[in-house]
Write an enzyme that holds these catalytic residues in place. Structure first.
Site, PDB file in Angstrom:
ATOM      1  N   GLY A   1       0.772  -1.246   0.000  1.00  0.00           N
ATOM      2  CA  GLY A   1       0.000   0.000   0.000  1.00  0.00           C
ATOM      3  C   GLY A   1       0.798   1.288   0.000  1.00  0.00           C
TER       4      GLY A   1
ATOM      5  CG  ASP B   1      -7.990  -0.385  10.392  1.00  0.00           C
ATOM      6  OD1 ASP B   1      -8.616   0.062  11.355  1.00  0.00           O
ATOM      7  OD2 ASP B   1      -8.515  -1.118   9.550  1.00  0.00           O
TER       8      ASP B   1
ATOM      9  CE  LYS C   1      -9.429   2.974   7.941  1.00  0.00           C
ATOM     10  NZ  LYS C   1      -9.877   1.622   7.540  1.00  0.00           N
TER      11      LYS C   1
ATOM     12  CG  PHE D   1     -11.828  -0.501   3.043  1.00  0.00           C
ATOM     13  CD1 PHE D   1     -10.937  -1.195   3.843  1.00  0.00           C
ATOM     14  CD2 PHE D   1     -11.702  -0.587   1.665  1.00  0.00           C
ATOM     15  CE1 PHE D   1      -9.930  -1.972   3.279  1.00  0.00           C
ATOM     16  CE2 PHE D   1     -10.694  -1.364   1.097  1.00  0.00           C
ATOM     17  CZ  PHE D   1      -9.819  -2.052   1.910  1.00  0.00           C
TER      18      PHE D   1
ATOM     19  NE  ARG E   1      -2.222  -2.658  -4.625  1.00  0.00           N
ATOM     20  CZ  ARG E   1      -2.233  -2.905  -3.321  1.00  0.00           C
ATOM     21  NH1 ARG E   1      -2.127  -1.928  -2.465  1.00  0.00           N
ATOM     22  NH2 ARG E   1      -2.348  -4.138  -2.872  1.00  0.00           N
TER      23      ARG E   1
HETATM   24  P1  5GP Z   1      -3.705  -2.514  10.849  1.00  0.00           P
HETATM   25  O1  5GP Z   1      -2.734  -3.629  11.154  1.00  0.00           O
HETATM   26  O2  5GP Z   1      -3.289  -1.176  11.420  1.00  0.00           O
HETATM   27  O3  5GP Z   1      -5.112  -2.884  11.256  1.00  0.00           O
HETATM   28  O4  5GP Z   1      -3.813  -2.390   9.295  1.00  0.00           O
HETATM   29  C1  5GP Z   1      -2.768  -1.968   8.542  1.00  0.00           C
HETATM   30  C2  5GP Z   1      -2.854  -2.444   7.111  1.00  0.00           C
HETATM   31  O5  5GP Z   1      -4.198  -2.808   6.721  1.00  0.00           O
HETATM   32  C3  5GP Z   1      -2.461  -1.314   6.209  1.00  0.00           C
HETATM   33  O6  5GP Z   1      -1.071  -1.308   5.974  1.00  0.00           O
HETATM   34  C4  5GP Z   1      -3.283  -1.603   4.962  1.00  0.00           C
HETATM   35  O7  5GP Z   1      -2.589  -2.508   4.134  1.00  0.00           O
HETATM   36  C5  5GP Z   1      -4.538  -2.269   5.466  1.00  0.00           C
HETATM   37  N1  5GP Z   1      -5.647  -1.311   5.650  1.00  0.00           N
HETATM   38  C6  5GP Z   1      -6.128  -0.826   6.821  1.00  0.00           C
HETATM   39  N2  5GP Z   1      -7.152   0.027   6.612  1.00  0.00           N
HETATM   40  C7  5GP Z   1      -7.325   0.084   5.271  1.00  0.00           C
HETATM   41  C8  5GP Z   1      -8.233   0.834   4.426  1.00  0.00           C
HETATM   42  O8  5GP Z   1      -9.103   1.613   4.840  1.00  0.00           O
HETATM   43  N3  5GP Z   1      -8.075   0.625   3.073  1.00  0.00           N
HETATM   44  C9  5GP Z   1      -7.151  -0.217   2.553  1.00  0.00           C
HETATM   45  N4  5GP Z   1      -7.116  -0.332   1.224  1.00  0.00           N
HETATM   46  N5  5GP Z   1      -6.283  -0.921   3.329  1.00  0.00           N
HETATM   47  C10 5GP Z   1      -6.367  -0.760   4.664  1.00  0.00           C
END
Ligand code: 5GP
Length: 191
Positions: A59, A118, A146, A167, A180
């Site tokens: 990402g 997130d 977030k 999302f 992307r």
């Molecule tokens: P976390 O481990 O903080 O829950 O999530 C991190 C990863 O989840 C990010 O690096 C990303 O790849 C994915 N992610 C989290 N939220 C989103 C979102 O709203 N959209 C997208 N496309 N990916 C997300």
């Protein structure tokens, strides 16, 4: 591919999100302005140092490319690839290391470049992975946070935007590996 500059985009028929609509969340111009501010702050704070910028795939690849090109200090780059979401729009709760860094970060200033934080699970994993290698410093920059849902036991050093718990796709972030290439950031439209 859907139009790149309209305020509303429909997901392609080939996607499992087909038919759903996206609405603009942060415009391309606002992203570029903020990325430049982040780069200026990092250049100021790391003046005279040579950090290794570690992009978190997939990402962060576009953010990383824009951010490093706006730096005016010397730096190196490397990448790490993790997976926590699989095909869904909710975290699986488990972080898997798909590709480790190749650089030796012992005794180096490391700057980890994330697209979005997130739950914070990925970030915790990254911090543990970096710290075990004995770097001089570990700094975290994320384009998006977030804030409502992130459960962090340490603060992020640089954040582009705090966003609501929806999302988002575009500017490197995917919906099931698609979208992307959108220049702006979009959120799924609530019906
Ligand atoms: P976390 O481990 O903080 O829950 O999530 C991190 C990863 O989840 C990010 O690096 C990303 O790849 C994915 N992610 C989290 N939220 C989103 C979102 O709203 N959209 C997208 N496309 N990916 C997300």
């Amino acid at each position: 591919m859907a139009a790149l500059s309209t305020s509303e985009v429909e997901l392609p028929a080939s996607s499992r999100f087909a038919g759903q609509k996206l609405e603009i969340s942060i415009t391309e111009d606002d992203i570029h302005r903020r990325v430049k501010e982040l780069a200026d702050a990092i250049s100021h704070d790391f003046r005279g140092k040579q950090p290794i910028m570690i992009g978190v795939l997939n990402g962060s690849f576009i953010f990383m490319a824009d951010l490093v090109r706006a730096l005016d200090i010397d730096f190196e780059v490397d990448f790490i690839k993790l997976s926590s979401y699989g095909k869904d729009t909710a975290t699986s709760g488990t972080v898997r290391l798909l590709k480790d860094i190749s650089a030796d970060i012992t005794g180096r200033d490391v700057i980890v470049v994330e697209d979005i934080v997130d739950t914070g699970l990925t970030l915790k994993f990254l911090r543990a992975r970096m710290t075990e290698a004995g770097p001089t410093s570990v700094t975290f920059v994320s384009l998006l946070l977030k804030e409502e849902v992130a459960n962090l036991d340490f603060p992020l050093d640089y954040v582009g935007f705090n966003i609501p718990n929806r999302f988002v796709v575009g500017y490197g972030l995917d919906a099931d590996q698609k979208m992307r290439g959108l220049g702006s950031l979009y959120a799924f439209k609530e019906n």
